[in-house]
Design a protein around this motif. Structure first.
Motif, PDB file in Angstrom:
ATOM      1  N   GLN A 104       0.878  -0.930   0.327  1.00  0.00           N
ATOM      2  CA  GLN A 104       0.383  -0.220  -0.345  1.00  0.00           C
ATOM      3  C   GLN A 104       0.876   1.459   0.229  1.00  0.00           C
ATOM      4  O   GLN A 104       0.752   2.413  -0.155  1.00  0.00           O
ATOM      5  N   GLU A 109      -4.571  -2.510  -2.792  1.00  0.00           N
ATOM      6  CA  GLU A 109      -4.995  -1.424  -3.244  1.00  0.00           C
ATOM      7  C   GLU A 109      -3.705  -0.281  -4.188  1.00  0.00           C
ATOM      8  O   GLU A 109      -3.604   0.493  -3.740  1.00  0.00           O
ATOM      9  N   GLY A 115      -4.214   2.188   6.580  1.00  0.00           N
ATOM     10  CA  GLY A 115      -4.025   2.966   5.571  1.00  0.00           C
ATOM     11  C   GLY A 115      -5.915   3.742   6.037  1.00  0.00           C
ATOM     12  O   GLY A 115      -5.480   5.389   5.565  1.00  0.00           O
TER      13      GLY A 115
HETATM   14 MG   LIG Z   1      -4.605  -1.308   3.754  1.00  0.00          MG
END
Ligand SMILES: [Mg+2]
Ligand SMILES: Nc1ncnc2c1ncn2[C@@H]1O[C@H](COP(=O)(O)OP(=O)(O)OP(=O)(O)O)[C@@H](O)[C@H]1O
Lengths: 494, 346
Positions: A83, A168, A398
């Motif tokens: 990420q 992501e 995150g």
């Molecule tokens: Mg994450």
């Protein structure tokens, strides 16, 4: 590829990991087969990144096993895009791509021109024409994502036993770039590699996955084949309940708050706009269209070559951030790590870090109790978990970090709200809550300018969307014209 | 079980957890090490070590180092190095003597003059770092050399004696048989602690040190924060110099540089204490005295003269290694930290 999977490439059994009192993972089982795209979905803080970091050997598990050998016994190579991407900021794209490639003879002279050509080739295959010699830290989040993907993919077609792990990867990418990436992912899988794909954009998940694993609070709560899944089902699995998506009605607009005339700077060649109180205006466009530069330039954080910005009729000088803040402007930057927050400080310290110049003196005594009370309110409003405001920001997942950065600026009760990718990395449930907060701010009389790579978000949230291409506004969409398709169509230059 | 009692249970649980966290070796290792050293040296040198005199000597000897280290914490918290603190201390020490003796100024003007020049040095450092954009490491390294030249020039490389009894009283006057220098140190420590830990200004300092760009975008005048923190550091180094000259009753051109290393060791060791890797005043003061106890104990059991240098050097390296390891482990543990911030260190 439903049903008939290839050989097992990675097998995870009973994986457990706790951080202090938080159970990040509680006994997760997962198998990745050759040629299979496994998507992992789950709310913010459900343990997705922790799973990835355990696979990468960043953390050591408290319990359970990770077996990275194929059923045949040969080792599987795992390639990661974390990420946080894990690139070296001060090195260029060329250098980043070359890192770790030549471990056999490290003293060999560098063949710069070859490396550069290869790098440009790799990056261009992913549809980007970035400056491969610029330091990574100068690139936009989207460009950095592309470089990270290029690095992870380097040479994959020569290795059959490879699993690509993407945490992501699309958070900063626009529709067209996402499509490119999805193509690549599909090609990789067809070639016999395994893919572990993490995303909060459930449409993408449905688009690309063969198998979908849903996590909640570190436990697997669903393991479905693509054929058994649909959007509503996934939303339920992630959020724990059905989510009412925003349905915005025109509330009528007030006086003009922001007026931009002849702005240029960065990738923007010419930008004019006027945003009124109560209005939410979107900015769309592909990578390099200038979309990512408007908010920073308006705020005064980025260089302007020319043009004038006025808030409530008063000129906002470039470079004078304190003045912008004093006039009620708030800026949520797209690059959280670099611009949005001080990761080494606690959540509550970040939350209250914006001092309105003139309103609070720096000599003022910090009132811890009332800060914590305020933090508790915002944590609740944005759905931040775990509700420990005195934890360091790095220790939040995150999406939760993103919520804290948003709250930090919403808290200032801005007149003009400049948002870049406001819901990046945020789960569907919290996303709706954040949209609600933005709409609330608008209804209280704020003017909102929101740059987003997610066309769906723009279509839901905005009254009007300005589509940029090549540094100028090429289309303005509103009312019934404001659909995802129209935005996508307008942003890709013919 | 009723809901209320569950809540109560959870609360005592979390109090218990907080307490354990507070007393954990990771959090206050220096205190445990200190206790261990006191016991060890008391056994090895029962005649000389565990005495009130030793306590008083250590307390007094380290007041100057402590003031210097307190000053150093401020720019370190703001993300700037100050390698010129040793020379600045030396400059303060020689200037005050020079103004008193050679220029024949009165006590108060001499001190004010010295402080003003000290502040100017800090301002110069600050402007070079923020406006000329030279890294603080290089700036203060260069400044340090410039100041050594200045000291040598002002003092003609010789000591300045006979500074007058009024001046000597500043550091040496005793209250409750503890000299003034210790009180000065305590007052300064409390002031800086209050500002760093309890005001928004302190937050701004830490935010600047944590991520200057993000701090700037949150409306913090990061350049100003760095300048002010370097000036404060210079002022405190100058105070330390004045106190040193007063307690020695001499302006000595060579005293400054040896103080730098213990101050850095204390600030870094201090950052591993109490505040989870953050530079802080309490930890620094504790570290100063832990290091001093070690050195004193080694001297009293008859270790050779080079032992203190070795001890301080090793302590600095260990302290930094511990901080780095902890932060890299934190990086590994964290959901996401950017590798981009790693090269801000310089
Ligand atoms: Mg994450
Ligand atoms: N270093 C750490 N220290 C303490 N807690 C941590 C740490 N790293 C992660 N956690 C916690 O572990 C839980 C899972 O975090 P993780 O990053 O895996 O979530 P995620 O599913 O990736 O969420 P997101 O969608 O927001 O990225 C969270 O509650 C988080 O706060």
């Amino acid at each position: 590829m439903t049903g008939a999977h290839g050989r097992t490439l990675v097998r995870v059994e009973g994986l457990t990991k706790a951080f202090g009192a938080t159970t990040a993972l509680g006994g997760v089982d997962l198998t990745i087969h050759a040629g299979e795209v496994v998507a992992v979905v789950g709310h913010n803080g459900s343990g997705k990144s922790t799973l990835v970091k355990l696979l990468a050997g960043f953390h050591s598990p408290d319990g359970g096993t990770v077996d990275t050998r194929t059923s045949g016994g040969s080792p599987t190579e795992l390639r990661f895009i974390h990420q946080d991407l894990g690139l070296v900021g001060s090195l260029s794209t060329v250098e980043n791509l070359a890192l770790g490639t030549n471990t056999v003879r490290p003293w060999r002279r560098l063949r710069r021109s070859d490396e550069r050509r290869e790098a440009r080739e790799l990056v261009r295959r992913l549809g980007v024409d970035a400056d491969v010699d610029a330091p990574i830290e100068m690139l936009s989040p989207a460009e950095r994502t592309i470089v990270a993907i290029a690095r992870a993919l380097r040479g994959w077609d020569e290795l059959p036993e490879v699993v690509l792990v993407l945490d992501e990867p699309t958070a900063a990418l626009h529709g067209a770039e996402v499509d490119q990436l999805m193509d690549v992912v599909r090609r990789v899988a067809e070639h016999g590699a395994g893919v572990l794909f993490i995303s909060h954009r459930l449409d993408e998940v449905l688009d690309v996955a063969d198998t979908i694993v849903a996590l909640r609070n570190g436990r697997v709560v669903g393991n479905l084949l693509r054929s058994e899944a649909d959007y509503a089902r996934l939303v339920e699995l992630v959020a724990g309940h059905a989510v009412e998506e925003l349905d915005r009605r025109d509330t009528g607009r007030g006086t003009e708050v922001l007026r931009v005339r002849g702005l240029s700077g960065g990738a923007i060649r010419l930008f004019d706009a006027s945003v009124h109180a109560g209005e939410i205006v979107g900015l769309a466009g592909i990578l390099g269209s200038g979309r990512d530069d408007v908010c920073a330039a308006v705020f005064g954080a980025a260089h302007r070559t020319s043009g004038a910005v006025a808030v409530h009729g008063r000129e906002v000088a470039a470079g004078d951030i304190r003045d912008s803040i004093r006039q009620g402007v708030a800026f949520v930057p797209g690059d959280r790590h670099r611009h949005g927050a001080v990761m080494t400080m606690t959540a509550v310290e970040n939350l209250v870090s914006v001092l309105i110049p003139g309103a609070t003196s720096p000599w003022h005594r910090v009132r811890r109790r009332s800060e914590l009370r305020e933090a508790a309110r915002w944590f609740d409003a944005c759905g931040v978990l775990p509700a420990q405001p005195e934890m360091e920001l790095t220790q939040f997942s995150g999406g939760n970090q993103q919520k804290i950065v948003l709250a930090k600026w919403l808290r200032t009760q801005p007149q003009l709200l400049l948002l870049e990718e406001p819901t990046q990395g945020v789960d569907v449930g919290a996303r709706a809550a954040i949209h609600r907060l933005i709409v609330d701010a608008a209804e209280r009389g704020a003017a909102v300018l929101v740059a987003s790579s997610e066309t769906k978000e723009l279509a839901q949230l905005c009254d009007r969307v300005l589509v940029l291409a090549d540094g100028v506004v090429v289309e303005e969409l509103s009312g019934s014209e404001l659909t995802e398709n129209r935005i996508l169509h307008a942003s890709v230059p013919a | 079980m009723s809901v209320a009692s569950t809540a109560h249970h959870e609360q005592t649980d979390s109090v218990w957890r907080d307490l354990r966290q507070l007393l954990s070796f990771r959090n206050i290792s220096a205190i445990y090490i200190w206790v261990a050293m006191v016991i060890l040296f008391s056994v090895l040198a029962p005649e000389t070590f565990p005495t009130l005199d030793t306590v008083r000597i250590v307390l007094t000897d380290q007041a100057v180092t402590a003031v210097l280290a307190i000053g150093l914490v401020i720019p370190l918290a703001a993300g700037a190095f100050d390698l010129s603190i040793g020379s600045q201390l030396g400059l303060g020490a020689i200037l005050v003597a020079w103004l008193l003796r050679t220029q024949g100024l009165g006590l108060v003007p001499a001190i004010i003059g010295t402080l003003a020049i000290g502040a100017c040095v800090g301002l110069a450092n600050g402007l070079l770092v923020t406006k000329a954009k030279i890294s603080s490491f290089i700036t203060t390294l260069g400044m340090s050399s410039v100041l050594l030249a200045l000291i040598s020039w002002v003092s003609q490389d010789s000591q300045i004696l006979n500074l007058g009894s009024g001046f000597q009283q500043i550091a040496n006057r005793q209250i409750l048989s503890i000299p003034m220098s210790v009180y000065i140190m305590v007052v300064l420590a409390i002031c800086v602690w209050y500002i760093l830990d309890n005001t928004y200004l302190g937050r701004a300092v830490y935010a600047t040190g944590g991520n200057a760009e993000a701090a700037r975008l949150a409306g913090i005048g990061t350049d100003r924060v760095i300048i002010v923190s370097l000036i404060s550091c210079s002022l405190l180094a100058t105070v330390a110099g004045i106190v040193l000259s007063s307690s020695l009753a001499t302006g000595d051109p060579t005293v400054g540089p040896p103080y730098m290393l213990p101050a850095f060791a204390a600030a870094f060791l201090g950052s591993t204490q109490f505040r989870n890797g953050r530079f802080n005043i309490l930890g620094t003061i504790v570290a100063v005295y832990v290091l001093a106890t070690g050195v004193k104990g080694l001297q009293l059991i008859g270790a050779p003269v080079w032992i203190p240098e070795l001890f301080n050097g090793v302590a600095l390296l260990i302290a930094v290694a511990v901080t780095r390891r902890r932060s890299s482990r934190k990086r590994a543990r964290s959901a996401e930290t950017t590798s981009l911030t790693a090269d801000q260190a310089a």
